[in-house]
Structure formats: structure tokens, C-alpha cells
Design an enzyme around this catalytic site. Sequence first.
Site, PDB file in Angstrom:
ATOM      1  N   LYS A  12      -2.093  -7.928   6.265  1.00 48.11           N
ATOM      2  CA  LYS A  12      -0.972  -8.660   5.679  1.00 48.11           C
ATOM      3  C   LYS A  12      -0.593  -9.896   6.517  1.00 48.11           C
ATOM      4  CE  LYS A  12       1.173  -4.604   3.399  1.00 48.11           C
ATOM      5  NZ  LYS A  12       2.444  -3.839   3.273  1.00 48.11           N
ATOM      6  N   TYR A  52       1.372  -5.528  -7.003  1.00 48.75           N
ATOM      7  CA  TYR A  52       2.383  -4.518  -6.655  1.00 48.75           C
ATOM      8  C   TYR A  52       3.179  -4.029  -7.864  1.00 48.75           C
ATOM      9  CZ  TYR A  52       2.035  -4.643  -1.485  1.00 48.75           C
ATOM     10  OH  TYR A  52       1.647  -4.512  -0.176  1.00 48.75           O
ATOM     11  N   ASN A 115       4.464  -4.475   7.901  1.00 40.91           N
ATOM     12  CA  ASN A 115       3.758  -3.334   8.501  1.00 40.91           C
ATOM     13  C   ASN A 115       2.246  -3.559   8.605  1.00 40.91           C
ATOM     14  OD1 ASN A 115       3.147  -3.036   5.823  1.00 40.91           O
ATOM     15  ND2 ASN A 115       4.165  -1.056   5.557  1.00 40.91           N
ATOM     16  N   HIS A 118      -2.280  -2.924   4.286  1.00 37.65           N
ATOM     17  CA  HIS A 118      -2.192  -2.171   3.038  1.00 37.65           C
ATOM     18  C   HIS A 118      -3.459  -1.339   2.899  1.00 37.65           C
ATOM     19  CE1 HIS A 118      -1.826  -1.260  -1.261  1.00 37.65           C
ATOM     20  NE2 HIS A 118      -3.125  -1.494  -1.298  1.00 37.65           N
ATOM     21  N   GLU A 129      -7.574  -1.723  -7.392  1.00 40.34           N
ATOM     22  CA  GLU A 129      -7.293  -2.752  -6.378  1.00 40.34           C
ATOM     23  C   GLU A 129      -8.564  -3.504  -5.958  1.00 40.34           C
ATOM     24  OE1 GLU A 129      -3.360  -0.461  -4.565  1.00 40.34           O
ATOM     25  OE2 GLU A 129      -5.091  -0.764  -3.256  1.00 40.34           O
TER      26      GLU A 129
HETATM   27  P1  IDP Z   1       2.292   2.026   1.643  1.00 43.86           P
HETATM   28  O1  IDP Z   1       2.001   0.585   1.948  1.00 43.86           O
HETATM   29  O2  IDP Z   1       2.364   2.855   2.878  1.00 43.86           O
HETATM   30  O3  IDP Z   1       1.390   2.601   0.590  1.00 43.86           O
HETATM   31  P2  IDP Z   1       4.322   1.919  -0.434  1.00 43.86           P
HETATM   32  O4  IDP Z   1       5.390   2.943  -0.626  1.00 43.86           O
HETATM   33  O5  IDP Z   1       3.202   1.872  -1.411  1.00 43.86           O
HETATM   34  O6  IDP Z   1       3.784   2.068   1.060  1.00 43.86           O
HETATM   35  O7  IDP Z   1       5.064   0.518  -0.405  1.00 43.86           O
HETATM   36  C1  IDP Z   1       4.327  -0.689  -0.496  1.00 43.86           C
HETATM   37  C2  IDP Z   1       4.860  -1.639   0.540  1.00 43.86           C
HETATM   38  O8  IDP Z   1       6.209  -1.956   0.229  1.00 43.86           O
HETATM   39  C3  IDP Z   1       4.916  -1.078   1.968  1.00 43.86           C
HETATM   40  O9  IDP Z   1       3.709  -1.211   2.679  1.00 43.86           O
HETATM   41  C4  IDP Z   1       6.007  -1.903   2.586  1.00 43.86           C
HETATM   42  O10 IDP Z   1       5.518  -3.156   3.029  1.00 43.86           O
HETATM   43  C5  IDP Z   1       6.960  -2.133   1.419  1.00 43.86           C
HETATM   44  N1  IDP Z   1       8.052  -1.156   1.440  1.00 43.86           N
HETATM   45  C6  IDP Z   1       7.996   0.160   1.153  1.00 43.86           C
HETATM   46  N2  IDP Z   1       9.194   0.748   1.278  1.00 43.86           N
HETATM   47  C7  IDP Z   1      10.044  -0.233   1.641  1.00 43.86           C
HETATM   48  C8  IDP Z   1      11.442  -0.259   1.917  1.00 43.86           C
HETATM   49  O11 IDP Z   1      12.151   0.751   1.859  1.00 43.86           O
HETATM   50  N3  IDP Z   1      11.962  -1.486   2.276  1.00 43.86           N
HETATM   51  C9  IDP Z   1      11.213  -2.606   2.355  1.00 43.86           C
HETATM   52  N4  IDP Z   1       9.893  -2.624   2.101  1.00 43.86           N
HETATM   53  C10 IDP Z   1       9.310  -1.461   1.757  1.00 43.86           C
HETATM   54 MG    MG Z   2       1.141   2.079  -1.413  1.00 45.98          MG
END
Ligand code: IDP
Ligand code: MG
Length: 136
Positions: A12, A52, A115, A118, A129
Amino acid sequence: MSNTEQTLSIIKPDAVERNLSEEIKEKIIENIFKIFKEKKIKIEKQEAEKFYQVHQSKPFYNDLCSYLSSGAIVVMILERENAILENRKLMGATDPSKAEDGTIRKKYGISIDKNSVHGSDSPENAKIEIDFFFKE
Ligand code: IDP
Ligand code: MG
């Protein structure tokens, strides 16, 4: 029984802009993934919204899409035995502060939104994807 799979991985913007792509790729390769295809691109917000889509009802959806389209990303098809699950393990928990030691998000993640990586979460989504970024 062998179960060679492909999964989609994205480095990312927060990690690309800190020049961590090579370091993260090395960690991926150390964990016996083959980088089957790879490209560095920048996407439009509209494309991030499509990617997304599953999160469109979430309060963080708009920020998430702005963020993914805010800078260069590296998208990769990773291949190995049980690639989808193994990549999720290597990434660690979504929130870097909750990720286990040795994971990419623990080491490089800044916050739950920044983070660093992905990874596809199921065989169905891996296919969707991979096609999203690599279908000719
Ligand atoms: P993942 O990336 O671990 O699969 P997902 O739940 O699919 O997590 O969420 C997609 C992305 O959305 C996450 O990687 C993160 O960057 C963002 N995200 C998820 N939960 C939150 C939140 O509570 N606040 C802000 N961003 C979030
Ligand atoms: Mg995810």
C-alpha cells in the site's frame, strides 16, 4: 495433498512511499512465495472504490478508497502452497498494534488504515482480485 494457490498482494502507499517495497518483497520470498506477476501502478479513486466494493457500507470506506488511490502501490500475484492463508498469516492482524511479532503489519504498519499490505482473504476473492488487476 498439495494445494498450490495464487493470491493477490498489494503493498500500500504508506509502505511504497517509505521505500519499503523491496524489504517487504524479500520477506515474502523468504516465506517461500513465488512472485508470479508484479507491477507498480497508481490507481484512480473510482478504481479503488470498485476494488473495495465489499466495504462500501463501512464508515471508513471513503477514506480507505482515497488512501489506496493516494500514491503508488505494488500489486503482485503470489504463488505457493496454501498461498491465501499463508499470506494472511504473514501479513498479521488488520490493526498493526494487534499483529503478532514477525508479521509484516507488526513490523511496518503505522495504523489500522496505513497497514502497509493487502492480501486476498478467500479463494473466491483471490480470483476476483487477481482478475481485477491482471486480466488482459
Ligand atoms: P484486511 O485488510 O485485514 O483484510 P479488512 O477488514 O478487509 O482488513 O479491511 C480492509 C482495509 O480497510 C484494512 O486493511 C484497513 O486498511 C481498512 N480498515 C479496516 N478496518 C478499519 C477501521 O476500523 N478503520 C479504518 N480503516 C479500516
Ligand atoms: Mg480484507
